[in-house]
Write a protein that holds these residues in place. Structure first.
Motif, PDB file in Angstrom:
ATOM      1  N   GLU A 300      24.630  72.966  68.592  1.00 23.45           N
ATOM      2  CA  GLU A 300      23.858  71.812  69.075  1.00 23.45           C
ATOM      3  C   GLU A 300      22.851  71.316  68.043  1.00 23.45           C
ATOM      4  O   GLU A 300      21.711  71.007  68.383  1.00 23.45           O
ATOM      5  CB  GLU A 300      23.140  72.190  70.371  1.00 23.45           C
ATOM      6  N   HIS A 318      27.669  70.117  77.109  1.00 24.63           N
ATOM      7  CA  HIS A 318      26.908  71.343  76.854  1.00 24.63           C
ATOM      8  C   HIS A 318      25.948  71.150  75.668  1.00 24.63           C
ATOM      9  O   HIS A 318      24.750  71.426  75.770  1.00 24.63           O
ATOM     10  CB  HIS A 318      27.884  72.497  76.578  1.00 24.63           C
ATOM     11  N   GLU A 319      26.481  70.657  74.557  1.00 21.24           N
ATOM     12  CA  GLU A 319      25.638  70.499  73.358  1.00 21.24           C
ATOM     13  C   GLU A 319      24.604  69.389  73.563  1.00 21.24           C
ATOM     14  O   GLU A 319      23.494  69.452  73.031  1.00 21.24           O
ATOM     15  CB  GLU A 319      26.495  70.224  72.116  1.00 21.24           C
ATOM     16  N   HIS A 322      21.643  70.760  75.381  1.00 24.53           N
ATOM     17  CA  HIS A 322      20.761  71.529  74.489  1.00 24.53           C
ATOM     18  C   HIS A 322      19.682  70.653  73.850  1.00 24.53           C
ATOM     19  O   HIS A 322      18.666  71.172  73.386  1.00 24.53           O
ATOM     20  CB  HIS A 322      21.568  72.172  73.364  1.00 24.53           C
ATOM     21  N   GLU A 341      21.008  78.754  76.555  1.00 25.35           N
ATOM     22  CA  GLU A 341      22.413  78.778  76.980  1.00 25.35           C
ATOM     23  C   GLU A 341      22.603  78.759  78.488  1.00 25.35           C
ATOM     24  O   GLU A 341      23.551  78.158  78.986  1.00 25.35           O
ATOM     25  CB  GLU A 341      23.123  79.988  76.365  1.00 25.35           C
ATOM     26  N   ALA A 344      22.088  75.057  79.361  1.00 21.17           N
ATOM     27  CA  ALA A 344      23.180  74.176  78.921  1.00 21.17           C
ATOM     28  C   ALA A 344      24.436  74.437  79.747  1.00 21.17           C
ATOM     29  O   ALA A 344      25.184  73.514  80.077  1.00 21.17           O
ATOM     30  CB  ALA A 344      23.453  74.374  77.431  1.00 21.17           C
ATOM     31  N   TYR A 402      24.958  83.092  78.798  1.00 18.50           N
ATOM     32  CA  TYR A 402      25.431  81.784  79.269  1.00 18.50           C
ATOM     33  C   TYR A 402      25.618  81.772  80.795  1.00 18.50           C
ATOM     34  O   TYR A 402      24.979  81.016  81.514  1.00 18.50           O
ATOM     35  CB  TYR A 402      26.784  81.447  78.623  1.00 18.50           C
TER      36      TYR A 402
HETATM   37 ZN   LIG Z   1      25.122  76.443  73.878  1.00 18.66          ZN
END
Ligand SMILES: [Zn+2]
Length: 469
Positions: A300, A318-319, A322, A341, A344, A402
């Motif tokens: 990210e 997801h990125e 971040h 994580e 995200a 995560y």
């Molecule tokens: Zn990540």
């Protein structure tokens, strides 16, 4: 107590003694060495003590044909104590010269520590400029978990990705996320290549010697692991989100068709995320897509994530998430990675919930039941350890950080209800915008914001040794 005030007083006192003793009229400062690390639990030598960087100016010349990097880093920092010497983190490459405040400085190197001794000691509170000129072929860094990072030479180009400590392979700095700074990065490459970094492209200049200089500007604070550089024969597209954030994406021509569906939704995703997490924290956005297989992971990197091959919609989301969680609100230490994580990953759950996928509740239950039809990671080692207590540095990117991290957030949502949980996500991103936070900061904030006693969530899900199953 503010130790900076104490050390400044101590510095003044010793200066006064010297003046009284010698009749000297010079403004004499007696410093002491800055610490060689910040005692991060997992990366104790990452970062350095005694100063905070305000700005990095990086001028980098790179030729993909020979892989040699010519660098000049101008680091503007504020001394937090009187300094007789200070350290920068820097790995490999040859240091040609160093100047502090325009005067040549002595230096020596031990491992990844570059110790700089300015001709005159620096006073606490003093803003000082350090210039480091260096060159060589960067050598990537291998992490405890076996992944490779840093400046990585690719077929016909290069990319730099720094999590957690790889940025020291291509520029000297205070490489710990707790010292964030603004950046200007000028990348000069042979004509025909594109060179991309974070933030906004200020200028693209023909240097008159067969090269092009790309000047990138990041006014908002950046943690050094999120600084990137990518050199290649990219196709560049520019656009804007509906609320006006400029987007700049550089895509390997072979990945263009595959990237189009997900990157085509980046503007829409940015609006969606801003509606849930608060205003987009930065003045630019976009993506860098490398040829498939260039890296083992996506990262990210600030404003402009790096993808090894055409990304899926989930990965882009997801990125993007971040940018709020990790990049604007950065971890205080590497042990706090679940704050990056877990958030995200939960953003992916929220996006899916609102776009025809499983609900977050179904996802949470699927992990407890090991139901891979709902989430393919449900039968992974997602509960091998507690997300806030990765056993070692090789675990900071492990599955529990995560998935079980996301489950911690879902447990808060179950306790607080949807409205209070949404307010918590927005509030947290605002409270620590462009700063740093630890796990303890988050748990205290969550309890204050929701008015709930969440001890059981923390004890069982966040810190607990036992599985939350
Ligand atoms: Zn990540």
């Amino acid at each position: 107590m503010d130790t900076r005030t104490l050390s400044r007083l101590a510095g003044l006192a010793s200066a006064v003694v010297l003046l009284a003793g010698t009749g000297c009229t010079a403004d004499t400062v007696q410093g002491r060495p800055g610490a060689s690390g910040l005692r991060d639990a997992y990366f104790p030598k990452a970062g350095n003590g005694g100063y905070q960087v305000e700005h990095y100016g990086l001028e980098l010349g790179y030729d993909p044909a020979d892989g040699v990097l010519h660098g000049r880093a101008v680091i503007t920092a504020r001394a937090e104590q009187g300094l007789s010497s200070f350290n920068l983190d820097f790995s490999g490459l040859k240091v040609e010269r160093i100047a502090v405040q325009g005067t040549g400085a002595r230096f020596n190197r031990t491992g990844t520590e570059l110790t700089v001794r300015p001709a005159d000691d620096l006073a606490a509170g003093e803003v000082f400029r350090t210039e480091v000129v260096y060159s060589g072929r960067p050598k990537p860094h291998e992490d405890p978990d076996g992944s490779t990072e840093g400046w990585i030479r690719l077929d016909g180009g290069a990319v730099a990705v720094g999590e957690p400590v790889g940025s020291m392979t291509w520029f000297p700095g205070n490489h710990h996320p707790s010292d964030k700074a603004a950046y200007d990065v000028v990348l000069t490459v042979p004509k025909g290549y594109e060179a991309v970094s974070n933030g906004r492209l200020r200028s693209r200049t023909d240097t008159g010697d067969g090269r092009t200089a790309f000047a990138w500007h990041s006014p908002e604070p950046v943690a050094s692991y999120l600084v990137t550089a990518a050199v290649g024969r990219f196709t560049v597209t520019e656009g804007r989100t509906p609320s006006g954030v400029p987007l700049y994406s550089a895509v390997d021509p072979g990945e263009e068709a595959g990237s189009a569906p997900a990157l085509g939704r980046l503007a829409e995703m940015t609006e969606w995320a801003a509606a849930r997490f608060g205003p987009y924290p930065f003045s630019a956005g976009g993506a860098i897509v490398l040829p498939s297989g260039s890296l083992e992971y996506a990262l990210e990197t600030q404003t402009r994530p790096v993808f090894p091959g055409a990304p899926t919609e989930d990965l882009v989301l997801h990125e993007l998430a971040h940018q709020w969680f990790g990049n604007s609100v950065s971890p205080a230490s590497w042990k706090d990675m679940w704050l990056n994580e877990g958030f995200a990953t939960y953003a992916e759950w929220l996006w899916a919930e609102e776009h025809g996928g499983p609900t977050a509740e179904q996802r949470f239950e699927a992990f407890l039941a090991g139901d891979t039809a709902v989430d393919p990671a449900a039968d992974s080692d997602w509960d091998a350890f507690a997300p806030a207590s990765p056993p070692g540095p090789e675990d900071i990117s492990g599955n529990p950080v995560y998935h079980r991290g996301a489950m911690v957030l879902h447990r808060i949502r179950q306790e607080a209800g949807d409205a209070a949980f949404s307010a918590l996500l927005r509030g947290w991103a605002a409270e620590r915008r462009h700063g740093n936070a630890s796990t303890a900061d988050f748990t205290a904030y969550a309890e204050k914001q929701t008015g709930l006693d969440l001890r059981r969530v923390w004890d069982v899900c966040l810190y607990g040794k036992d599985s939350p199953r």
